[in-house]
Design a protein around this motif. Structure first.
Motif, PDB file in Angstrom:
ATOM      1  N   TRP A  36      96.541  -1.976 -16.446  1.00 37.94           N
ATOM      2  CA  TRP A  36      97.253  -1.153 -15.473  1.00 37.94           C
ATOM      3  C   TRP A  36      96.232  -0.204 -14.863  1.00 37.94           C
ATOM      4  CZ3 TRP A  36     101.666  -2.877 -14.150  1.00 37.94           C
ATOM      5  CH2 TRP A  36     102.649  -3.296 -15.058  1.00 37.94           C
ATOM      6  N   LEU A  37      96.318  -0.009 -13.560  1.00 38.28           N
ATOM      7  CA  LEU A  37      95.450   0.954 -12.877  1.00 38.28           C
ATOM      8  C   LEU A  37      96.351   2.089 -12.397  1.00 38.28           C
ATOM      9  CD1 LEU A  37      92.646   1.600 -11.836  1.00 38.28           C
ATOM     10  CD2 LEU A  37      93.085   0.097  -9.889  1.00 38.28           C
ATOM     11  N   LEU A  38      96.165   3.263 -13.004  1.00 41.15           N
ATOM     12  CA  LEU A  38      97.103   4.362 -12.790  1.00 41.15           C
ATOM     13  C   LEU A  38      96.393   5.565 -12.192  1.00 41.15           C
ATOM     14  CD1 LEU A  38      98.897   4.158 -16.277  1.00 41.15           C
ATOM     15  CD2 LEU A  38      99.421   2.891 -14.166  1.00 41.15           C
ATOM     16  N   GLY A  39      97.195   6.476 -11.655  1.00 42.54           N
ATOM     17  CA  GLY A  39      96.642   7.718 -11.116  1.00 42.54           C
ATOM     18  C   GLY A  39      97.408   8.102  -9.872  1.00 42.54           C
ATOM     19  N   PRO A  40      97.408   9.418  -9.547  1.00 44.61           N
ATOM     20  CA  PRO A  40      98.163   9.892  -8.388  1.00 44.61           C
ATOM     21  C   PRO A  40      97.565   9.377  -7.085  1.00 44.61           C
ATOM     22  CG  PRO A  40      96.817  11.658  -9.299  1.00 44.61           C
ATOM     23  CD  PRO A  40      96.701  10.489 -10.237  1.00 44.61           C
ATOM     24  N   SER A  41      98.313   9.532  -6.037  1.00 43.49           N
ATOM     25  CA  SER A  41      97.853   9.137  -4.722  1.00 43.49           C
ATOM     26  C   SER A  41      96.532   9.849  -4.405  1.00 43.49           C
ATOM     27  CB  SER A  41      98.945   9.518  -3.721  1.00 43.49           C
ATOM     28  OG  SER A  41      98.562   9.136  -2.452  1.00 43.49           O
ATOM     29  N   GLY A  42      95.567   9.102  -3.887  1.00 45.56           N
ATOM     30  CA  GLY A  42      94.259   9.684  -3.579  1.00 45.56           C
ATOM     31  C   GLY A  42      93.284   9.627  -4.744  1.00 45.56           C
ATOM     32  N   LEU A 195      94.172  -6.841 -12.705  1.00 44.64           N
ATOM     33  CA  LEU A 195      94.319  -5.391 -12.559  1.00 44.64           C
ATOM     34  C   LEU A 195      95.482  -5.117 -11.619  1.00 44.64           C
ATOM     35  CD1 LEU A 195      91.039  -5.674 -13.061  1.00 44.64           C
ATOM     36  CD2 LEU A 195      91.127  -3.244 -12.478  1.00 44.64           C
ATOM     37  N   VAL A 196      96.380  -4.248 -12.060  1.00 40.44           N
ATOM     38  CA  VAL A 196      97.569  -3.937 -11.272  1.00 40.44           C
ATOM     39  C   VAL A 196      97.673  -2.428 -11.076  1.00 40.44           C
ATOM     40  CG1 VAL A 196     100.070  -4.144 -11.090  1.00 40.44           C
ATOM     41  CG2 VAL A 196      98.763  -5.923 -12.280  1.00 40.44           C
ATOM     42  N   ALA A 197      97.523  -1.973  -9.829  1.00 41.23           N
ATOM     43  CA  ALA A 197      97.723  -0.562  -9.510  1.00 41.23           C
ATOM     44  C   ALA A 197      99.214  -0.341  -9.289  1.00 41.23           C
ATOM     45  CB  ALA A 197      96.946  -0.181  -8.255  1.00 41.23           C
ATOM     46  N   THR A 198      99.762   0.661  -9.953  1.00 39.29           N
ATOM     47  CA  THR A 198     101.197   0.898  -9.783  1.00 39.29           C
ATOM     48  C   THR A 198     101.585   2.338 -10.086  1.00 39.29           C
ATOM     49  OG1 THR A 198     103.407   0.065 -10.324  1.00 39.29           O
ATOM     50  CG2 THR A 198     101.863   0.276 -12.147  1.00 39.29           C
ATOM     51  N   HIS A 199     102.718   2.736  -9.499  1.00 39.43           N
ATOM     52  CA  HIS A 199     103.377   4.000  -9.847  1.00 39.43           C
ATOM     53  C   HIS A 199     104.704   3.703 -10.536  1.00 39.43           C
ATOM     54  CE1 HIS A 199     100.879   5.729  -6.477  1.00 39.43           C
ATOM     55  NE2 HIS A 199     100.633   6.536  -7.480  1.00 39.43           N
TER      56      HIS A 199
END
Ligand code: ADP
Ligand code: ADP
Length: 223
Positions: A36-42, A195-199
């Motif tokens: 999972w690739l996580l983190g706030p916008s920006g 790799l999956v970027a998600t919120h």
């Protein structure tokens, strides 16, 4: 597998005004690993996916993808490498004038696969994503969720060695999102690095896995 060592990235490499998008990023993902690739916008998630998709180059540090060092690779080698990577873009990036069938067939045609194979593979994945009756539609005629499923089908049809997905469930309902995770699990079992970027916090809770967490361009967590 992919390996980053002290990778830095800024959009305007020549100037000094552009913000630094990534700083000193180091991590590895083994072949078949899921992150999972996580983190706030920006935070730098999309920038990192761009580097991994080989559509941007690191400003500093070294990046190895599927055994090739990107800085040293020649143009032709990069083009070959790119064909082994599947990308689900956040905004889908489908070709609006091409039927759904041809959008999904693109990666296979780039590999010069026989047209009989192309037909079989595209129809079977169309059925899998529940769009068996939409093969001749153009993307603008589809709902957001349908377009996202076309984008997913196109990204996986050639069984890429590396799959990068940016918010691949944002237009999907819970049932479809769960099916997508089943697909990712199958693919990673077959050796695709993902790799999956998600919120999508609910999805992350349902499918706990190794997390890469970015904040302000730095890697905060790898585990
Ligand atoms: P995320 O995907 O986590 O929201 P991004 O990778 O899009 O983060 O953004 C990281 C940083 O890079 C932010 O400061 C953002 O403003 C900047 N950035 C993103 N895209 C561009 C671009 N095309 N040109 C210049 N700066 C950009
Ligand atoms: P590592 O990348 O450290 O080798 P794995 O990729 O084997 O670790 O997976 C770590 C955890 O992530 C396990 O609990 C596994 O069930 C889960 N996982 C692995 N692949 C997927 C996937 N494709 N989708 C969802 N969860 C996955």
């Amino acid at each position: 597998m992919i390996r980053l060592r002290d990778v830095g990235f800024r959009y305007d490499a020549a100037g000094t005004s552009a913000p630094v998008a990534l700083r000193q990023i180091s991590f590895e993902v083994p072949q078949g690993g899921f992150r999972w690739l996580l983190g706030p916008s920006g935070a730098g998630k999309s920038s990192l996916l761009r580097l991994l998709a080989l559509t941007a180059r690191p400003t500093s540090g070294t990046l190895e993808i599927l055994g090739s060092s990107v800085a040293q690779a020649r143009r032709a080698a990069l083009a070959r490498l790119r064909r082994r990577i599947g990308v689900v873009h956040q905004d889908f990036r489908l070709l609006p004038d091409l039927p759904v069938f041809d959008n999904i067939a693109l990666p296979l045609r780039l590999q010069h696969r026989p047209e009989d194979d192309v037909r079989d593979e595209v129809h079977s994945i169309l059925d899998w994503v529940g769009l068996g009756s939409r093969a001749t539609a153009r993307p603008p005629q589809l709902s957001g969720g349908e377009q996202q499923r076309v984008a997913i089908a196109r990204a996986v049809i050639h069984r890429p060695a590396l799959l990068l997905a940016d918010e691949p469930t944002n237009a999907l309902d819970e049932y479809q999102a769960n099916r997508l995770m089943d697909l990712f699990r199958d693919l990673s079992g077959l050796g695709t690095t993902i790799l999956v970027a998600t919120h999508n916090d609910a999805l992350i809770r349902r499918y706990p896995a190794h997390e890469l967490e970015l904040a302000q361009g730095r890697l905060l967590r790898d585990g």
